[in-house]
Design a protein around this motif. Structure first.
Motif, mmCIF file in Angstrom:
data_model
loop_
_atom_site.group_PDB
_atom_site.id
_atom_site.type_symbol
_atom_site.label_atom_id
_atom_site.label_comp_id
_atom_site.label_asym_id
_atom_site.label_seq_id
_atom_site.Cartn_x
_atom_site.Cartn_y
_atom_site.Cartn_z
ATOM 1 N N LEU A 47 4.717 16.161 86.174
ATOM 2 C CA LEU A 47 4.408 15.240 85.081
ATOM 3 C C LEU A 47 3.163 14.416 85.418
ATOM 4 O O LEU A 47 2.270 14.216 84.585
ATOM 5 N N GLU A 82 -1.367 20.810 76.549
ATOM 6 C CA GLU A 82 -0.168 21.048 75.746
ATOM 7 C C GLU A 82 -0.485 21.468 74.314
ATOM 8 O O GLU A 82 0.377 21.971 73.613
ATOM 9 N N ARG A 102 1.446 4.728 81.842
ATOM 10 C CA ARG A 102 2.133 4.422 80.588
ATOM 11 C C ARG A 102 2.657 5.701 79.955
ATOM 12 O O ARG A 102 3.809 5.790 79.522
ATOM 13 N N LEU A 103 1.810 6.713 79.949
ATOM 14 C CA LEU A 103 2.179 7.985 79.343
ATOM 15 C C LEU A 103 3.338 8.616 80.099
ATOM 16 O O LEU A 103 4.225 9.238 79.522
ATOM 17 N N THR A 127 5.637 7.046 81.777
ATOM 18 C CA THR A 127 6.886 6.290 81.783
ATOM 19 C C THR A 127 7.384 5.930 80.393
ATOM 20 O O THR A 127 8.547 5.607 80.229
ATOM 21 N N ASP A 128 6.521 5.988 79.393
ATOM 22 C CA ASP A 128 6.918 5.506 78.073
ATOM 23 C C ASP A 128 7.041 6.667 77.097
ATOM 24 O O ASP A 128 6.055 7.309 76.728
ATOM 25 N N GLU A 129 8.269 6.893 76.666
ATOM 26 C CA GLU A 129 8.539 7.984 75.728
ATOM 27 C C GLU A 129 7.732 7.822 74.440
ATOM 28 O O GLU A 129 7.148 8.768 73.925
ATOM 29 N N ARG A 130 7.671 6.584 73.959
ATOM 30 C CA ARG A 130 7.023 6.339 72.667
ATOM 31 C C ARG A 130 5.524 6.622 72.743
ATOM 32 O O ARG A 130 4.935 7.151 71.797
ATOM 33 N N ARG A 165 4.123 8.799 74.591
ATOM 34 C CA ARG A 165 3.942 10.261 74.562
ATOM 35 C C ARG A 165 4.053 10.790 73.143
ATOM 36 O O ARG A 165 3.258 11.622 72.708
ATOM 37 N N ALA A 166 5.039 10.246 72.404
ATOM 38 C CA ALA A 166 5.235 10.711 71.026
ATOM 39 C C ALA A 166 4.014 10.386 70.175
ATOM 40 O O ALA A 166 3.550 11.204 69.379
ATOM 41 N N ARG A 167 3.483 9.175 70.371
ATOM 42 C CA ARG A 167 2.348 8.775 69.548
ATOM 43 C C ARG A 167 1.139 9.659 69.849
ATOM 44 O O ARG A 167 0.424 10.098 68.960
#
Lengths: 328, 404
Positions: free
Chosen positions: B209, B353, B226-227, B229-232, B234-236
């Protein structure tokens, strides 16, 4: 109902003028005072601001005088009265004195609503003085003014008078009386144009509506008026952007969808959809793109990126009008 | 762990900072023991300007240097380098509680004259701990012109033991007059491997990761963390990277722009909800109002409440702009990859990705178009900076992206 019977009588013990249009409030007061003077030329008129009415003042004012003269007591901004004074007024409403006409001016709304309700319950004569926000209301007001003055005016004349003077009712009223006094015969467009020209109000949305239908000349003229009357520039670019944006949105929306569904999906009110449909003839996809980019440039310009924001806006309007004819 | 460990891939900078800290320490020790300090060859100076691209660790470097200046480790007497990371001075500086280290950062759009005047006043105090009074100005690029001018004198000739550490993305971001009063240190973008390494070592992130996020953020450490550890976040980011494929027609462009701006607004609102309500309630309590919203406030407090509301509004604007800016950076990274593929370079693709989307767009256009698209994204960032209505600016950008 007591209220109904009291409505016609200008000298009803209590008159309630509700609203925020100063001209109409003043007229309501003037009517009552005139009627009182007609009944008794020695009528005493007391015009009071809310601060002038302290607890007890009212009782003093309404107590019978030696000569039993008629009195008109006007209380302005009665919604701002202090709580104690309101108690006084309410008590008086229950037992109004003879020969005295109380005129309460109230802004309406939630403040001081208790007094308003109490006065209504006591059967006060009520005059509505709302602010006129719709253009149609102002037009009707002008027509009514001429009619009261006993003059005939053409609809076009009324319209151009409203255009030239704008939304200040007091100015409209004085313009009407001026015209009625200065001109003989029917008041028509030519007469209005002789005394009043120009346009007092022009909004960004009017500019946008003209531009997106491809009427470059009229749009530019309207833009100049908007600039001249001091419309804030970012508001104009906002209007232009939303005009072009809604065309872009509707143009690519699925055909044959019901207006209500479309309205929900595009975030526009249903009445607007029909209007945008009208405007969108002649637009092409690339036209929307070019127009939006021009508006974005103009927005940057009015926010300080260019030396002459007016020029930037004109350029954007011309680009939009050209894009509006980009198909076929 | 020495304080320099958090600085990734900044060898030369660490070297000169260590030398300066050593000389500064020698100066303090000499004065404390009553000797005359030898300042002729000292590598220490009173004002430093840390510059470097976002994510290179300007603030980290400044903080590490501050810690080294405050280091009281006994090893120093034995010739050890200041900045041990364990002693009181280092530790309290790193966690932000040292009495003589003031870190100035703003959550608003700019730092104004009023705050700066106050800062200048505080800067002339003597250090409580007897070493250095360090002021770390993390957002020197956000100083308004007036505020910069207020600083000039203080930065040029501070009190004897005061050290100014200013941080800005580039030297162009501060006034030339400030620039000329500081010693300049330029940090570079840390290599991707080094970032991945530090993520694994310091934050305990899975190596795979860590490698992915380090590559995706192209050397921006904080964003990478941040990317990771923070799910949100990544989604954004995933949503932003889908955007280039949604630009088929005008409606798609408009919708994509709307979504982008809405999500930024949403983000700002979320931050506001977390912080604003609490802040407001605290101020109300401090002003002596009964608890619970809508209660009557004491007389004469409306102005203070209004000031707070204004400040909150400015902060919300800043959050919204930052989020949008982040999204635009991601988007620019995407087109960078497209360009790399189109030109057939050996540079590794950052956004692995979405490789198929990159290939699709690369095949459907020419490199000139991609360059124009990147220009459009940069122009949009500039427009946002110039206070253009966010939705309008982003719409103009998506239109430009569609046209190519």
């Amino acid at each position: 109902m007591a209220k109904k019977t009291a409505t016609d009588d200008l000298l009803a013990p209590v008159t309630l003028a509700v609203g925020q249009e100063d001209l109409l409030l003043d007229r309501a007061v003037a009517e009552v005072v005139a009627a009182a003077r007609a009944a008794d030329a020695d009528t005493d008129v007391r015009d009071l601001a809310p601060e002038a009415l302290q607890p007890g003042t009212l009782a003093e004012l309404v107590s019978p005088s030696l000569f039993a003269e008629r009195k008109v007591i006007v209380v302005r901004n009665s919604q701002d009265l202090s709580a104690d004074t309101i108690k006084d007024v309410k008590a008086y409403l229950g037992a109004p004195a003879e020969e005295i006409t109380l005129v309460l001016l109230h802004a309406g709304g939630a403040k001081g609503k208790g007094l308003l309700d109490a006065a209504r319950k006591a059967g006060a004569r009520e005059v509505a003085c709302p602010k006129m926000t719709k253009p149609a209301d102002r037009l009707a007001f002008v027509r009514e003014e001429f009619r009261t003055a006993g003059r005939s005016a053409t609809p076009e004349a009324c319209q151009s008078l409203v255009d030239a003077i704008g939304s200040d009712l007091r100015e409209l009223a004085s313009a009407c009386s001026q015209l009625a006094a200065d001109v003989d015969g029917t008041i028509d467009d030519a007469v209005v144009a002789r005394y009043y020209t120009g346009r007092a109000e022009a909004t960004g949305f009017e500019v946008a509506d003209l531009a997106v239908t491809g009427r470059a000349v009229e749009a530019l003229e309207r833009l100049r008026w908007a600039l001249a009357v001091g419309q804030p520039l970012p508001g104009i670019t906002f209007a232009l952007a939303s005009g072009v944006r809604s065309i872009g949105k509707l143009a690519t929306a699925p055909r044959g969808a019901r207006p209500a569904d479309l309205a929900r999906e595009l975030g526009m009110p249903p009445w607007k959809i029909d209007r945008v449909r009208q405007q969108m003839r002649g637009w092409s996809g690339d036209g929307v793109a070019a127009a939006l980019r021009a508006v974005a440039e103009a927005d940057a310009a009015v926010k300080g990126a260019a030396a002459d924001p007016a020029y930037a806006l004109e350029k954007a309007v011309v680009t939009i009008a050209r894009a509006a004819r980009s198909r076929g | 762990m020495p304080v320099w460990d958090d600085l990734v891939g900044q060898g030369p900078v660490v070297e000169s900072l260590t030398a300066a800290a050593r000389d500064a320490d020698a100066f303090v020790t000499a004065v404390a023991s009553g000797e005359a300090p030898s300042s002729a060859t000292s590598k220490m100076t009173h004002a430093w300007l840390f510059t470097g691209p976002p994510g290179s660790g300007r603030a980290t470097a400044a903080r590490a240097f501050a810690a080294a200046l405050q280091c009281v480790s006994p090893d120093r007497a034995l010739g050890g380098v200041p900045g041990c990371g364990f002693c009181d001075g280092c530790h309290t500086t790193l966690v932000g509680t040292h009495a003589d280290v003031e870190v100035v950062a703003t959550d608003q759009l700019s730092i104004g004259v009023k705050d700066t005047r106050d800062l200048v006043r505080r800067s002339s105090l003597s250090p409580a701990g007897g070493r250095w009074q360090v002021i770390v100005l993390q957002d020197a690029d956000r100083l308004t012109e007036g505020a910069g001018n207020v600083l000039l004198k203080a930065v040029e000739e501070p009190a004897p033991r005061t050290v100014w550490l200013l941080c800005a993305p580039s030297v162009e971001d501060v006034l030339p007059t400030i620039r000329s009063r500081c010693r300049l240190l330029t940090l570079r973008t840390p290599p991707v491997d080094a970032v991945a390494d530090v993520l694994v070592r310091r934050d305990g992130i899975e190596p795979e990761l860590a490698a992915v996020v380090a590559r995706a953020t192209q050397g921006h450490i904080d964003r990478a963390r941040r990317l990771a550890t923070d799910e949100r976040a990544r989604a954004r980011r995933a949503a932003v990277l889908r955007l280039p494929l949604q630009l088929g027609d005008i409606g798609g462009c408009l919708k994509a722009a709307q979504t982008l701006v809405d999500s930024a607004t949403e983000d700002a609102k979320q931050v506001a909800e977390e912080v604003d309500a609490k802040e407001t309630e605290e101020l109300r309590a401090a002003l002596g109002a009964a608890s619970g919203a809508g209660r009557r406030m004491p007389r004469g407090t409306a102005g203070v409440m209004k000031e707070l509301a204004d400040r909150q509004k400015r902060r919300s604007t800043r959050t919204q702009r930052d989020t949008l800016d982040l999204a635009l950076t991601d988007l620019a990274g995407f087109y960078r990859d497209v360009l790399a593929v189109q030109l057939g370079t050996a540079a590794p693709v950052a956004n692995a990705e979405v490789r198929d989307a990159i290939d699709r767009i690369a095949a459907s256009g020419r490199p000139e178009q991609t360059l124009r698209r990147i220009e459009a994204i940069l122009a949009c960032r500039e427009a946002l900076d110039g206070n253009v209505a966010p939705l309008l600016a982003v719409e103009a950008m998506t239109m430009a992206l569609r046209a190519g």
